[in-house]
Scaffold this motif. Structure first.
Motif: not given
Length: 149
Positions: A64-65, A67-68, A71-72, A122, A125-126
């Protein structure tokens, strides 16, 4: 900044040809390889970690981290810049040493057009560091490192 991000992450995994994988899947393969190098070096430096290290494979939290983060980064610089960064990282796997991974001297750069400050924001934030710490805690490795360190 990617350097520390990836450190927040199986010794040489065999990946299918790059054309058969997305850029994100290729990033995962590189990160897993680098995590494996890092974990093996950590065990060599701290024998109490033997049998207590998590898998170099991504947990759900790490996925999840990452991926975030991915994407960022893509939102900031686009897919071509990410593909170029991953290709550079893949090429470095032939020459990078575990010591370079551990001491931060591995020459892993942000994607073209992304500053260290942007990357750091980023990554924070992730929740990349939190995800990595949770991954390390899942087997007791983080606790051993805190006692040993």
């Amino acid at each position: 900044m990617i350097r520390s991000t990836l450190l927040a992450t199986a010794f040489l995994s065999v990946a299918p040809p790059a054309a058969a994988q997305s850029t994100f899947e290729r990033l995962e393969a590189v990160a897993v390889t680098i995590n494996g190098m890092m974990f093996d070096t950590m065990v060599a430096q701290t024998p109490a970690l033997e049998g207590n290290m998590p898998s170099a494979e991504w947990s759900d939290g790490l996925r999840a981290a990452y991926t975030c983060m991915y994407d960022g980064f893509v939102a900031e610089v686009g897919e071509p810049a990410m593909e170029a960064m991953v290709a550079s990282m893949e090429a470095q796997l032939d020459t990078i040493t575990p010591e370079e991974v551990m001491n931060g001297s591995a020459d892993i750069d942000n994607p073209e057009g992304l500053s260290d400050a942007q990357a750091a924001e980023i990554v924070a934030d992730c929740g990349m560091m939190e995800a990595f710490m949770t991954h390390m805690s899942s087997t007791g490795a983080l606790q051993i490192l805190m006692q040993d360190g």
